[in-house]
Design a protein around this motif. Sequence first.
Motif, PDB file in Angstrom:
ATOM      1  N   SER A 125       0.839  -1.190   0.000  1.00  0.00           N
ATOM      2  CA  SER A 125       0.000   0.000   0.000  1.00  0.00           C
ATOM      3  C   SER A 125       0.873   1.239   0.000  1.00  0.00           C
ATOM      4  N   HIS A 127       1.093   5.102  -1.083  1.00  0.00           N
ATOM      5  CA  HIS A 127       0.300   6.261  -1.483  1.00  0.00           C
ATOM      6  C   HIS A 127       1.226   7.353  -2.025  1.00  0.00           C
ATOM      7  N   THR A 147      -3.614   5.125 -14.210  1.00  0.00           N
ATOM      8  CA  THR A 147      -4.867   4.727 -13.570  1.00  0.00           C
ATOM      9  C   THR A 147      -5.856   4.102 -14.545  1.00  0.00           C
ATOM     10  N   ASP A 152      -3.308   0.114 -14.777  1.00  0.00           N
ATOM     11  CA  ASP A 152      -3.969  -0.220 -13.515  1.00  0.00           C
ATOM     12  C   ASP A 152      -2.981  -0.287 -12.348  1.00  0.00           C
ATOM     13  N   GLN A 154      -3.208   0.389  -9.354  1.00  0.00           N
ATOM     14  CA  GLN A 154      -3.737  -0.065  -8.074  1.00  0.00           C
ATOM     15  C   GLN A 154      -3.553  -1.577  -7.869  1.00  0.00           C
ATOM     16  N   TYR A 159      -1.336   3.947  -5.082  1.00  0.00           N
ATOM     17  CA  TYR A 159      -2.530   4.785  -5.049  1.00  0.00           C
ATOM     18  C   TYR A 159      -2.138   6.255  -5.036  1.00  0.00           C
TER      19      TYR A 159
END
Length: 258
Positions: A125, A127, A147, A152, A154, A159
């Motif tokens: 994760s 950011h 995005t 993609d 993510q 993120y």
Amino acid sequence: MFEWVARGLHKGIVTSRYPRRSEPAPAGYRGRVVVLDAHDGSGDLEAICPTDAISVRDGEVALDRGRCILCGLCVAADPARFAFVEEYSGGTRSRWGLIVGEPPVAPLGAVRAALGDQTRTLRRSIHIRHVDAGSDGAEEWEISALTNPYYDMQRLGLYITLSPRHADVLLVTGGVTPSMRAPLERAYEVMPHPKAVVAAGTDACSGGFAAAVGEVAGGVDQLLPVDVYVPGSPPSPIALLHGLLLAAGIVTDEATRV
């Protein structure tokens, strides 16, 4: 709706498998410039490049990918010495790693550990706070592509966040203009530790053409400690993904110096 379902079943998964699988660049893609022959260079070669990316010392030719804007003037002027490589470029953990045509040298300062090495829990994760410090907008188009359904980001645990207080990585584009100096410093200051800075694009790496004409003092590393440099004008989405994953410690391979 049935038409779209049928189309999806027919085409299957189209999302990139990078980094699990390598991503080939299309034919004719100007990925990066390589030095085919670094010997017997003349001083006239330096005048070819508008951003001073080419240097000649003692007859040896070197190319600074951190300054290269991929204009192709050197390839057109001396195709026996310079050439484009049809592959996506990647990031490197140190500024010296962007110098092509010279033997590797030790970095001036210690390279900081990647985020994943500092805190293993961050690997799933990450950011990212993006700051445009003075770009021409080209890098922003490539970042926005991260995005979409093909890249993609993510799926890799990456993120975009609007608040630097929630960010692990500061993704900076453009050479730092005087008006953006204070906002950029403030964004970095309020980010929690551990944190990383990724300089995305030639302008962020060195100031690019703006530095050559005196509009900015240089790249992001003139102001902040940079963890990963991603060259290119602009860098491709794959190059940006590589740089972000390199900063996070998810991948360890760096850009090839040729």
